[in-house]
Motif scaffolding. Structure first.
Motif, PDB file in Angstrom:
ATOM      1  N   TYR A 130      18.567 -18.204 -19.054  1.00 20.28           N
ATOM      2  CA  TYR A 130      19.117 -17.056 -18.348  1.00 20.28           C
ATOM      3  C   TYR A 130      19.892 -17.510 -17.115  1.00 20.28           C
ATOM      4  O   TYR A 130      21.000 -17.036 -16.855  1.00 20.28           O
ATOM      5  CB  TYR A 130      17.984 -16.100 -17.971  1.00 20.28           C
ATOM      6  CG  TYR A 130      18.320 -15.142 -16.878  1.00 20.28           C
ATOM      7  CD1 TYR A 130      19.305 -14.182 -17.051  1.00 20.28           C
ATOM      8  CD2 TYR A 130      17.663 -15.198 -15.656  1.00 20.28           C
ATOM      9  CE1 TYR A 130      19.613 -13.299 -16.032  1.00 20.28           C
ATOM     10  CE2 TYR A 130      17.976 -14.327 -14.649  1.00 20.28           C
ATOM     11  CZ  TYR A 130      18.951 -13.381 -14.841  1.00 20.28           C
ATOM     12  OH  TYR A 130      19.261 -12.527 -13.836  1.00 20.28           O
ATOM     13  N   ALA A 131      19.336 -18.451 -16.343  1.00 17.45           N
ATOM     14  CA  ALA A 131      20.029 -18.956 -15.156  1.00 17.45           C
ATOM     15  C   ALA A 131      21.318 -19.682 -15.548  1.00 17.45           C
ATOM     16  O   ALA A 131      22.351 -19.546 -14.874  1.00 17.45           O
ATOM     17  CB  ALA A 131      19.106 -19.874 -14.369  1.00 17.45           C
ATOM     18  N   PHE A 152      13.244 -19.607 -21.443  1.00 19.13           N
ATOM     19  CA  PHE A 152      14.030 -18.380 -21.344  1.00 19.13           C
ATOM     20  C   PHE A 152      14.616 -18.222 -19.944  1.00 19.13           C
ATOM     21  O   PHE A 152      15.795 -17.890 -19.789  1.00 19.13           O
ATOM     22  CB  PHE A 152      13.171 -17.168 -21.694  1.00 19.13           C
ATOM     23  CG  PHE A 152      13.842 -15.858 -21.422  1.00 19.13           C
ATOM     24  CD1 PHE A 152      14.785 -15.363 -22.294  1.00 19.13           C
ATOM     25  CD2 PHE A 152      13.544 -15.134 -20.278  1.00 19.13           C
ATOM     26  CE1 PHE A 152      15.426 -14.159 -22.042  1.00 19.13           C
ATOM     27  CE2 PHE A 152      14.173 -13.935 -20.019  1.00 19.13           C
ATOM     28  CZ  PHE A 152      15.115 -13.445 -20.900  1.00 19.13           C
ATOM     29  N   CYS A 153      13.810 -18.464 -18.933  1.00 24.06           N
ATOM     30  CA  CYS A 153      14.292 -18.329 -17.555  1.00 24.06           C
ATOM     31  C   CYS A 153      15.405 -19.335 -17.250  1.00 24.06           C
ATOM     32  O   CYS A 153      16.388 -19.002 -16.585  1.00 24.06           O
ATOM     33  CB  CYS A 153      13.139 -18.495 -16.564  1.00 24.06           C
ATOM     34  SG  CYS A 153      11.947 -17.139 -16.627  1.00 24.06           S
ATOM     35  N   ILE A 154      15.266 -20.548 -17.758  1.00 24.62           N
ATOM     36  CA  ILE A 154      16.301 -21.567 -17.540  1.00 24.62           C
ATOM     37  C   ILE A 154      17.583 -21.179 -18.262  1.00 24.62           C
ATOM     38  O   ILE A 154      18.683 -21.284 -17.695  1.00 24.62           O
ATOM     39  CB  ILE A 154      15.795 -22.953 -17.984  1.00 24.62           C
ATOM     40  CG1 ILE A 154      14.705 -23.437 -17.022  1.00 24.62           C
ATOM     41  CG2 ILE A 154      16.934 -23.962 -18.056  1.00 24.62           C
ATOM     42  CD1 ILE A 154      13.976 -24.678 -17.481  1.00 24.62           C
ATOM     43  N   TYR A 179       6.072 -12.060 -18.240  1.00 21.00           N
ATOM     44  CA  TYR A 179       5.207 -12.818 -17.333  1.00 21.00           C
ATOM     45  C   TYR A 179       3.723 -12.483 -17.486  1.00 21.00           C
ATOM     46  O   TYR A 179       2.903 -13.396 -17.608  1.00 21.00           O
ATOM     47  CB  TYR A 179       5.668 -12.617 -15.885  1.00 21.00           C
ATOM     48  CG  TYR A 179       4.905 -13.460 -14.906  1.00 21.00           C
ATOM     49  CD1 TYR A 179       5.254 -14.791 -14.709  1.00 21.00           C
ATOM     50  CD2 TYR A 179       3.828 -12.953 -14.204  1.00 21.00           C
ATOM     51  CE1 TYR A 179       4.556 -15.585 -13.824  1.00 21.00           C
ATOM     52  CE2 TYR A 179       3.120 -13.735 -13.324  1.00 21.00           C
ATOM     53  CZ  TYR A 179       3.493 -15.046 -13.127  1.00 21.00           C
ATOM     54  OH  TYR A 179       2.797 -15.824 -12.263  1.00 21.00           O
ATOM     55  N   PHE A 184       8.601 -19.153 -22.088  1.00 24.25           N
ATOM     56  CA  PHE A 184       8.953 -18.340 -20.930  1.00 24.25           C
ATOM     57  C   PHE A 184       9.818 -19.126 -19.952  1.00 24.25           C
ATOM     58  O   PHE A 184      10.846 -18.631 -19.478  1.00 24.25           O
ATOM     59  CB  PHE A 184       7.687 -17.854 -20.223  1.00 24.25           C
ATOM     60  CG  PHE A 184       7.957 -17.052 -18.991  1.00 24.25           C
ATOM     61  CD1 PHE A 184       8.378 -15.734 -19.088  1.00 24.25           C
ATOM     62  CD2 PHE A 184       7.795 -17.599 -17.734  1.00 24.25           C
ATOM     63  CE1 PHE A 184       8.636 -14.987 -17.962  1.00 24.25           C
ATOM     64  CE2 PHE A 184       8.049 -16.866 -16.601  1.00 24.25           C
ATOM     65  CZ  PHE A 184       8.473 -15.557 -16.711  1.00 24.25           C
ATOM     66  N   ILE A 185       9.437 -20.347 -19.663  1.00 24.10           N
ATOM     67  CA  ILE A 185      10.221 -21.178 -18.739  1.00 24.10           C
ATOM     68  C   ILE A 185      11.581 -21.498 -19.348  1.00 24.10           C
ATOM     69  O   ILE A 185      12.608 -21.470 -18.655  1.00 24.10           O
ATOM     70  CB  ILE A 185       9.435 -22.453 -18.385  1.00 24.10           C
ATOM     71  CG1 ILE A 185       8.214 -22.063 -17.542  1.00 24.10           C
ATOM     72  CG2 ILE A 185      10.297 -23.456 -17.638  1.00 24.10           C
ATOM     73  CD1 ILE A 185       7.214 -23.166 -17.335  1.00 24.10           C
ATOM     74  N   ALA A 237      17.845  -9.229 -18.699  1.00 25.36           N
ATOM     75  CA  ALA A 237      17.114 -10.495 -18.702  1.00 25.36           C
ATOM     76  C   ALA A 237      15.989 -10.487 -17.669  1.00 25.36           C
ATOM     77  O   ALA A 237      14.895 -10.991 -17.939  1.00 25.36           O
ATOM     78  CB  ALA A 237      18.071 -11.650 -18.438  1.00 25.36           C
ATOM     79  N   SER A 238      16.238  -9.917 -16.503  1.00 24.47           N
ATOM     80  CA  SER A 238      15.187  -9.838 -15.482  1.00 24.47           C
ATOM     81  C   SER A 238      14.042  -8.946 -15.950  1.00 24.47           C
ATOM     82  O   SER A 238      12.866  -9.275 -15.742  1.00 24.47           O
ATOM     83  CB  SER A 238      15.755  -9.304 -14.170  1.00 24.47           C
ATOM     84  OG  SER A 238      16.758 -10.157 -13.689  1.00 24.47           O
ATOM     85  N   ALA A 244      12.017 -10.842 -18.542  1.00 20.76           N
ATOM     86  CA  ALA A 244      11.184 -11.857 -17.900  1.00 20.76           C
ATOM     87  C   ALA A 244      10.012 -11.209 -17.170  1.00 20.76           C
ATOM     88  O   ALA A 244       8.888 -11.726 -17.187  1.00 20.76           O
ATOM     89  CB  ALA A 244      12.018 -12.698 -16.936  1.00 20.76           C
TER      90      ALA A 244
END
Length: 82
Positions: free
Chosen positions: A64-65, A60-62, A39, A57-58, A31-32, A35
C-alpha cells in the motif's frame, strides 16, 4: 456521449487533476480501512499467534505504501513533463 463534448478544453487540466485526487483519496481510504479492519484479526490476543497472517498484513501495508509513493511520483513526473 455528447455530454463530454460540451466540456470546454480550458478546464480539462483541472478536471484531470480532480479525477487523480479523487482516485488517490479513494485508494488511501479503502486501503486504510482494510488495514484497520485486518489489524484486530491478525494481532488479537484471544487468538493464537499466526505468523502467516502477520506477514500478510505487513506485506499489505508495505505494498500500500509503495502504491501511494508510485502514484505521487507519477503525478510529479507528469507535471514536470507538461
Amino acid at each position: 456521449m455528447h455530454f463530454f463534448d460540451r466540456i470546454p478544453s480550458a478546464s480539462l487540466e483541472r478536471r484531470e487533476m480532480q479525477l487523480v485526487l479523487k482516485a488517490s483519496v479513494a485508494i488511501i481510504v479503502l486501503a486504510s480501512g482494510l488495514a484497520l479492519f485486518m489489524y484486530p484479526v491478525v494481532f488479537s490476543p484471544t487468538m493464537p499467534p499466526n505468523r502467516a497472517l502477520a506477514i500478510a498484513f505487513i506485506g499489505f501495508c508495505i505494498l500500500y505504501a509503495l502504491l501511494a509513493g508510485y502514484m505521487v511520483d507519477r503525478q510529479k513526473t507528469i507535471q514536470r513533463l507538461r
